[in-house]
Write an enzyme that holds these catalytic residues in place. Structure first.
Site, short mmCIF file in Angstrom:
data_model
loop_
_atom_site.label_atom_id
_atom_site.label_comp_id
_atom_site.label_asym_id
_atom_site.label_seq_id
_atom_site.Cartn_x
_atom_site.Cartn_y
_atom_site.Cartn_z
N GLU B 50 16.58 0.52 -0.15
CA GLU B 50 16.72 -0.87 0.32
C GLU B 50 16.30 -1.00 1.79
OE1 GLU B 50 17.14 -3.24 -1.58
OE2 GLU B 50 18.02 -2.36 -3.37
N ASN B 54 12.87 -2.87 3.15
CA ASN B 54 12.92 -3.99 4.09
C ASN B 54 11.97 -3.79 5.26
OD1 ASN B 54 14.74 -5.43 2.62
ND2 ASN B 54 16.50 -5.03 3.93
N ARG B 108 11.39 -10.89 -4.18
CA ARG B 108 12.60 -10.28 -3.65
C ARG B 108 13.82 -10.99 -4.25
NH1 ARG B 108 11.21 -6.05 -3.10
NH2 ARG B 108 13.25 -5.63 -2.24
#
Ligand SMILES: Nc1ncnc2c1ncn2[C@@H]1O[C@H](COP(=O)(O)OP(=O)(O)O)[C@@H](O)[C@H]1O
Ligand SMILES: [Mg+2]
Lengths: 104, 148
Positions: B50, B54, B108
């Site tokens: 994660e 990002n 997303r």
């Protein structure tokens, strides 16, 4: 990501194999949309038994599947979800939503 | 005063999405010395994925940039992971951490920070628009009896 499709009546099953992260998500979605357009199924079954890793990119794929099937007036089921991916779905709280959203 | 780690690894890599798998696998291999369960290892890999995603997707939307990854082990079986970028930064960190908040559109889910938070014991996000973002995560690995 390997996506294998099979059709039974108006149900389309997509069996995913590999790691479902952001890197793999785009080709997964492309394969899914292509199969949906070709088959116009009433039910989409995503078989996750071959998914060896999933992060929140997989949630976006599931949400996308729900929206597409809702537009077709059909349903989505996600089956054979391994423990790691299930934990991600649970944390996101959409485990049930992804299963039932399309049927409304 | 800073507490020194007992061990650490540090990696720099380019913000190419193919490196997502590399980054989480590298941290999992390093964390193996803490003798984690498969479940704990899965949590760590997910959280790293994660944070690194990002940096790849949001920090450098139109260019390739550098991502720094550091994993350290502290007394008490604590694993600390730091993911750093020098990208666009986050204007409102509290808002960004809300579930379902995303600037990434259909691709997303807006659940990245929520997952990092629930899979790790601590999540600290520091960011400056135009300067970059530093995500620090901590997870204590349970010490199990009956294991060597
Ligand atoms: N490293 C980063 N650099 C810039 N913006 C970021 C970074 N990490 C997160 N963000 C911002 O925070 C939002 C929420 O992140 P997250 O919870 O992971 O959801 P998602 O990645 O699905 O959008 C992102 O949409 C983005 O606007
Ligand atoms: Mg994210």
């Amino acid at each position: 990501m390997e996506v294998k499709s099979s059709t039974n009546d108006r149900a389309l099953t997509l069996a995913l194999r590999g790691e479902l992260d952001h890197h793999a998500a785009r080709e997964t979605v492309t394969a899914m949309e292509r199969a949906l357009e070709a088959g116009l199924p009433m039910q989409l079954v995503l078989d996750f038994s071959g998914v060896t890793f999933m992060d929140s990119s997989g949630i976006a794929v599931a949400m996308r599947a729900s929206r597409r099937m809702a537009a077709l007036g059909g349903t989505v089921a996600i089956i054979n979800v391994p423990a790691q991916a299930k934990k991600v779905f649970d944390a996101a709280g959409i485990a049930c939503a992804a299963k039932t959203e399309g049927s409304k | 005063m800073k507490i020194k780690p007992n061990n650490y690894i540090a990696l720099d890599f380019l913000s190419r999405s193919v490196n997502e798998g590399f980054a989480r696998t590298a941290v999992a291999a390093f964390a193996a010395q803490l003798d984690p369960t498969l479940d704990e290892l899965g949590d760590i890999k997910t959280a790293v994925s994660e944070a690194v995603t990002n940096a790849i997707v949001h920090a450098y939307p139109d260019e390739l940039g550098k991502i720094g990854l550091r994993a350290s082990i502290f007394d008490g079986n604590v694993l600390e992971i730091v993911v750093r970028d020098w990208g666009c930064g986050i204007p409102d960190v509290n808002k960004a951490r809300e579930p379902l908040y995303t600037t990434g559109g259909e691709e997303r889910s807006g659940m990245g920070f929520t997952i990092m938070e629930s899979f790790m014991d601590a999540l600290i996000v520091r960011s400056k628009p135009g300067k970059g973002t530093v995500v620090t995560m901590k997870r204590r690995i349970a010490q199990r009896s009956g294991r060597k």
